[in-house]
Design a protein around this motif. Structure first.
Motif, PDB file in Angstrom:
ATOM      1  N   UNK A 114      49.975  33.997  24.028  1.00 25.29           N
ATOM      2  CA  UNK A 114      51.058  34.840  23.545  1.00 25.29           C
ATOM      3  C   UNK A 114      50.890  36.281  23.989  1.00 25.29           C
ATOM      4  N   UNK A 115      49.688  36.768  24.005  1.00 28.59           N
ATOM      5  CA  UNK A 115      49.455  38.171  24.366  1.00 28.59           C
ATOM      6  C   UNK A 115      49.893  38.453  25.789  1.00 28.59           C
ATOM      7  N   UNK A 116      49.633  37.519  26.696  1.00 27.89           N
ATOM      8  CA  UNK A 116      50.011  37.780  28.089  1.00 27.89           C
ATOM      9  C   UNK A 116      51.513  38.008  28.209  1.00 27.89           C
ATOM     10  N   UNK A 117      52.301  37.284  27.434  1.00 28.10           N
ATOM     11  CA  UNK A 117      53.754  37.491  27.470  1.00 28.10           C
ATOM     12  C   UNK A 117      54.124  38.872  26.938  1.00 28.10           C
ATOM     13  N   UNK A 118      53.417  39.330  25.932  1.00 30.95           N
ATOM     14  CA  UNK A 118      53.674  40.670  25.405  1.00 30.95           C
ATOM     15  C   UNK A 118      53.312  41.733  26.436  1.00 30.95           C
ATOM     16  N   UNK A 119      52.189  41.548  27.111  1.00 33.66           N
ATOM     17  CA  UNK A 119      51.791  42.505  28.147  1.00 33.66           C
ATOM     18  C   UNK A 119      52.821  42.537  29.266  1.00 33.66           C
ATOM     19  N   UNK A 120      53.240  41.356  29.708  1.00 29.84           N
ATOM     20  CA  UNK A 120      54.215  41.290  30.791  1.00 29.84           C
ATOM     21  C   UNK A 120      55.560  41.863  30.355  1.00 29.84           C
ATOM     22  N   UNK A 121      55.966  41.593  29.128  1.00 29.77           N
ATOM     23  CA  UNK A 121      57.233  42.127  28.626  1.00 29.77           C
ATOM     24  C   UNK A 121      57.232  43.651  28.601  1.00 29.77           C
ATOM     25  N   UNK A 122      56.062  44.227  28.384  1.00 28.01           N
ATOM     26  CA  UNK A 122      55.974  45.689  28.383  1.00 28.01           C
ATOM     27  C   UNK A 122      56.070  46.246  29.797  1.00 28.01           C
ATOM     28  N   UNK A 123      55.868  45.375  30.783  1.00 26.95           N
ATOM     29  CA  UNK A 123      55.936  45.795  32.173  1.00 26.95           C
ATOM     30  C   UNK A 123      54.640  46.380  32.697  1.00 26.95           C
ATOM     31  N   UNK A 124      53.662  46.507  31.842  1.00 23.30           N
ATOM     32  CA  UNK A 124      52.400  47.129  32.243  1.00 23.30           C
ATOM     33  C   UNK A 124      51.579  46.196  33.126  1.00 23.30           C
ATOM     34  N   UNK A 125      50.824  46.778  34.052  1.00 24.58           N
ATOM     35  CA  UNK A 125      49.919  45.956  34.866  1.00 24.58           C
ATOM     36  C   UNK A 125      48.931  45.232  33.957  1.00 24.58           C
ATOM     37  N   UNK A 126      48.603  44.006  34.341  1.00 19.65           N
ATOM     38  CA  UNK A 126      47.748  43.165  33.511  1.00 19.65           C
ATOM     39  C   UNK A 126      46.641  42.556  34.355  1.00 19.65           C
ATOM     40  N   UNK A 127      45.451  42.525  33.801  1.00 17.00           N
ATOM     41  CA  UNK A 127      44.287  41.936  34.459  1.00 17.00           C
ATOM     42  C   UNK A 127      43.733  40.871  33.523  1.00 17.00           C
ATOM     43  N   UNK A 128      43.323  39.753  34.084  1.00 15.90           N
ATOM     44  CA  UNK A 128      42.757  38.703  33.254  1.00 15.90           C
ATOM     45  C   UNK A 128      41.659  37.959  33.978  1.00 15.90           C
ATOM     46  N   UNK A 129      40.968  37.144  33.237  1.00 18.17           N
ATOM     47  CA  UNK A 129      39.980  36.241  33.830  1.00 18.17           C
ATOM     48  C   UNK A 129      40.735  35.069  34.442  1.00 18.17           C
ATOM     49  N   UNK A 130      40.245  34.520  35.514  1.00 18.59           N
ATOM     50  CA  UNK A 130      40.967  33.431  36.181  1.00 18.59           C
ATOM     51  C   UNK A 130      40.848  32.097  35.445  1.00 18.59           C
ATOM     52  N   UNK A 131      41.380  32.057  34.234  1.00 19.18           N
ATOM     53  CA  UNK A 131      41.356  30.820  33.451  1.00 19.18           C
ATOM     54  C   UNK A 131      42.607  30.005  33.766  1.00 19.18           C
ATOM     55  N   UNK A 132      42.543  28.731  33.497  1.00 19.65           N
ATOM     56  CA  UNK A 132      43.627  27.805  33.845  1.00 19.65           C
ATOM     57  C   UNK A 132      44.985  28.257  33.299  1.00 19.65           C
ATOM     58  N   UNK A 133      45.040  28.697  32.067  1.00 16.80           N
ATOM     59  CA  UNK A 133      46.328  29.054  31.464  1.00 16.80           C
ATOM     60  C   UNK A 133      46.967  30.284  32.084  1.00 16.80           C
ATOM     61  N   UNK A 134      46.196  31.100  32.784  1.00 15.98           N
ATOM     62  CA  UNK A 134      46.761  32.290  33.421  1.00 15.98           C
ATOM     63  C   UNK A 134      47.071  32.093  34.900  1.00 15.98           C
ATOM     64  N   UNK A 135      46.573  31.049  35.502  1.00 18.33           N
ATOM     65  CA  UNK A 135      46.744  30.865  36.945  1.00 18.33           C
ATOM     66  C   UNK A 135      48.204  30.804  37.366  1.00 18.33           C
ATOM     67  N   UNK A 136      49.062  30.324  36.518  1.00 19.47           N
ATOM     68  CA  UNK A 136      50.490  30.270  36.837  1.00 19.47           C
ATOM     69  C   UNK A 136      51.147  31.645  36.896  1.00 19.47           C
ATOM     70  N   UNK A 137      50.440  32.646  36.472  1.00 18.67           N
ATOM     71  CA  UNK A 137      50.958  34.015  36.465  1.00 18.67           C
ATOM     72  C   UNK A 137      50.355  34.858  37.588  1.00 18.67           C
ATOM     73  N   UNK A 138      49.759  34.222  38.575  1.00 25.01           N
ATOM     74  CA  UNK A 138      49.021  34.956  39.607  1.00 25.01           C
ATOM     75  C   UNK A 138      49.890  35.927  40.405  1.00 25.01           C
ATOM     76  N   UNK A 139      51.201  35.745  40.374  1.00 22.98           N
ATOM     77  CA  UNK A 139      52.081  36.673  41.096  1.00 22.98           C
ATOM     78  C   UNK A 139      52.288  37.981  40.328  1.00 22.98           C
ATOM     79  N   UNK A 140      51.922  38.014  39.042  1.00 26.92           N
ATOM     80  CA  UNK A 140      52.130  39.228  38.243  1.00 26.92           C
ATOM     81  C   UNK A 140      50.885  39.696  37.483  1.00 26.92           C
ATOM     82  N   UNK A 141      49.797  38.940  37.577  1.00 26.16           N
ATOM     83  CA  UNK A 141      48.542  39.306  36.923  1.00 26.16           C
ATOM     84  C   UNK A 141      47.450  39.351  37.983  1.00 26.16           C
ATOM     85  N   UNK A 142      46.598  40.356  37.913  1.00 22.68           N
ATOM     86  CA  UNK A 142      45.418  40.401  38.770  1.00 22.68           C
ATOM     87  C   UNK A 142      44.267  39.741  38.039  1.00 22.68           C
TER      88      UNK A 142
END
Length: 78
Positions: free
Chosen positions: A1-29
């Motif tokens: 849920x937090x990743x959606x909040x970060x993305x909704x704010x438009x702010x750059x987002x960095x995460x660990x390369x976990x499975x649930x975030x891999x689908x967001x690789x075009x918008x998360x570093x």
């Protein structure tokens, strides 16, 4: 849920390369090591990372995970 909040704010987002975030690789570093995190932090405060185009891209992804959209998908599949 937090990743959606970060993305909704438009702010750059960095995460660990976990499975649930891999689908967001075009918008998360992704970062693993301390050096990766440092580099990603520096890159994410650059004018390119905070450009209107990149902000809109992150917000567009977040819109596709809006609760109304998600519930509608679930209801249609049932």
């Amino acid at each position: 849920l937090k990743v959606n909040e970060y993305l909704a704010s438009g702010r750059p987002t960095i995460g660990s390369p976990i499975q649930t975030l891999r689908g967001f690789s075009n918008v998360i570093d992704f970062a693993q090591s301390t050096d990766d995190w440092s580099s990603a932090l520096v890159a994410n405060v650059s004018s390119d990372a905070t450009s209107n185009e990149r902000v809109r891209a992150r917000q567009d992804v977040a819109r596709s995970y809006d609760w109304d959209v998600v519930v509608s998908r679930i209801a249609r599949s049932m």
